[in-house]
Design a protein around this motif. Structure first.
Motif, PDB file in Angstrom:
ATOM      1  N   GLY A 181      -5.916  51.292  -1.267  1.00 27.66           N
ATOM      2  CA  GLY A 181      -6.597  49.818  -0.699  1.00 27.66           C
ATOM      3  C   GLY A 181      -7.908  49.530  -1.259  1.00 27.66           C
ATOM      4  O   GLY A 181      -8.087  48.333  -1.381  1.00 27.66           O
ATOM      5  N   LEU A 182      -8.701  50.627  -1.172  1.00 30.00           N
ATOM      6  CA  LEU A 182     -10.221  50.273  -1.747  1.00 30.00           C
ATOM      7  C   LEU A 182     -10.026  49.872  -3.288  1.00 30.00           C
ATOM      8  O   LEU A 182     -10.789  48.791  -3.703  1.00 30.00           O
ATOM      9  CB  LEU A 182     -11.257  51.348  -1.655  1.00 30.00           C
ATOM     10  CG  LEU A 182     -12.448  51.131  -2.198  1.00 30.00           C
ATOM     11  CD1 LEU A 182     -13.171  50.171  -1.399  1.00 30.00           C
ATOM     12  CD2 LEU A 182     -13.436  52.481  -1.931  1.00 30.00           C
ATOM     13  N   TRP A 185      -8.601  46.296  -3.833  1.00 31.62           N
ATOM     14  CA  TRP A 185      -9.878  45.400  -3.253  1.00 31.62           C
ATOM     15  C   TRP A 185     -10.836  45.200  -4.458  1.00 31.62           C
ATOM     16  O   TRP A 185     -11.276  43.981  -4.848  1.00 31.62           O
ATOM     17  CB  TRP A 185     -10.606  45.677  -2.008  1.00 31.62           C
ATOM     18  CG  TRP A 185     -11.644  44.870  -1.435  1.00 31.62           C
ATOM     19  CD1 TRP A 185     -11.484  43.707  -1.161  1.00 31.62           C
ATOM     20  CD2 TRP A 185     -13.047  45.077  -1.873  1.00 31.62           C
ATOM     21  NE1 TRP A 185     -12.850  43.206  -0.720  1.00 31.62           N
ATOM     22  CE2 TRP A 185     -13.659  43.828  -1.368  1.00 31.62           C
ATOM     23  CE3 TRP A 185     -13.849  45.985  -2.314  1.00 31.62           C
ATOM     24  CZ2 TRP A 185     -14.992  43.986  -1.450  1.00 31.62           C
ATOM     25  CZ3 TRP A 185     -15.145  45.800  -2.245  1.00 31.62           C
ATOM     26  CH2 TRP A 185     -15.792  44.756  -1.710  1.00 31.62           C
ATOM     27  N   ASP A 188      -8.764  42.837  -6.747  1.00 26.62           N
ATOM     28  CA  ASP A 188      -8.565  41.739  -6.311  1.00 26.62           C
ATOM     29  C   ASP A 188      -9.583  40.644  -5.984  1.00 26.62           C
ATOM     30  O   ASP A 188      -9.684  39.673  -6.185  1.00 26.62           O
ATOM     31  CB  ASP A 188      -7.670  41.618  -5.145  1.00 26.62           C
ATOM     32  CG  ASP A 188      -6.362  42.327  -5.383  1.00 26.62           C
ATOM     33  OD1 ASP A 188      -5.736  42.385  -6.705  1.00 26.62           O
ATOM     34  OD2 ASP A 188      -5.486  42.818  -4.571  1.00 26.62           O
ATOM     35  N   ARG A 189     -10.736  41.616  -5.678  1.00 21.44           N
ATOM     36  CA  ARG A 189     -11.909  40.588  -5.106  1.00 21.44           C
ATOM     37  C   ARG A 189     -13.158  40.874  -6.368  1.00 21.44           C
ATOM     38  O   ARG A 189     -13.566  40.075  -6.711  1.00 21.44           O
ATOM     39  CB  ARG A 189     -12.409  41.121  -3.804  1.00 21.44           C
ATOM     40  CG  ARG A 189     -11.362  41.135  -2.591  1.00 21.44           C
ATOM     41  CD  ARG A 189     -10.801  39.284  -2.564  1.00 21.44           C
ATOM     42  NE  ARG A 189     -12.137  38.629  -2.351  1.00 21.44           N
ATOM     43  CZ  ARG A 189     -11.907  37.200  -2.498  1.00 21.44           C
ATOM     44  NH1 ARG A 189     -10.608  36.917  -2.759  1.00 21.44           N
ATOM     45  NH2 ARG A 189     -12.708  36.498  -2.269  1.00 21.44           N
TER      46      ARG A 189
END
Length: 239
Positions: A181-182, A185, A188-189
């Motif tokens: 998940g990290l 991120w 994606d970010r």
């Protein structure tokens, strides 16, 4: 309701505080000197991080014991934070192997209690002095699931390598289910917003087993020495 700033210290208060802070410099110097003198002979070493809150029945604890032992048998000293949980597991595995088990202990109000699996123990009052010791003598970082402290150490080494303040070393994230998940991120970010480069996503390697972690370290050093070159040693002087 009226608002008022809190009382400002008097000039005498400020003088006393400055005197205390000035003397504190000597304690900080002592921590660095003791760390340098104690750890200079342990290379090559791998620093291992993870949660202090996992007990020995936790799967991450069991995996870290295995990682620590395999690193130690491969000739790497294993450096941990010296406390319970993953730190204890890393030291426990290392002590079962053939290389030194090192604990960089720190005084904390909660959680930190020295684990009994340390061949070499250092004690710190200051996080920043302790952090330098983790980086300066590490040929790799192995990061097991953990909390804020673990994330702090991960961000620290990624930043130092990304900015060229330390040498490039393997940064191993253990547990794809925990980190995915990290990492998503990051892509994606951070990458999408251009706050990092595509190459920065190559600074770390995701692994799920002890053998994968060890292989990733050996693959990295396949065509070069494990210890720092003269040029890299010069860089480490400016950490």
């Amino acid at each position: 309701m009226s608002r008022k700033l809190p009382h400002h210290p008097t000039r005498l208060d400020q003088k006393q505080r400055l005197s205390q802070e000035s003397w504190k410099v000597f304690q900080i110097m002592a921590e660095f000197v003791q760390g340098y003198e104690t750890l200079a002979s342990i290379e090559p070493a791998v620093s291992v991080f993870g949660s202090a809150r996992f007990d020995e029945d936790n799967p991450w604890y069991e995996l870290t014991v295995e990682i620590g032992e395999k690193l130690s048998d491969a000739g790497f000293a294993v450096i941990s934070g010296g406390g319970p949980g993953i730190m204890e597991a890393a030291n426990r595995g290392a002590q079962a192997g053939g290389a030194p088990s090192v604990g960089l202990n720190i005084a904390l109000p909660h959680e930190q209690q020295d684990n009994p699996y340390q061949d070499v123990s250092l004690h710190f009052q200051h996080f920043f002095a302790r952090k330098v010791m983790f980086v300066k003598y590490a040929s790799a970082y192995v990061i097991v699931p953990g909390g804020f402290g673990t994330l702090d150490e991960m961000a620290e080494i990624l930043t130092l390598v990304q900015t060229g303040k330390t040498r490039r070393i393997p940064i191993i994230l253990v547990g794809s289910s925990f980190w995915e998940g990290l990492i998503a991120w990051f892509r994606d970010r951070l990458l999408a917003e251009k706050t990092i480069n595509e190459s920065d996503m190559e600074l770390f390697t995701l692994c799920d087993t002890a053998d994968e972690a060890i292989d990733a370290i050996f693959d990295f050093y396949r065509n070069r020495g494990v210890t720092a070159t003269e040029e890299e040693q010069e860089k480490l002087l400016d950490l």
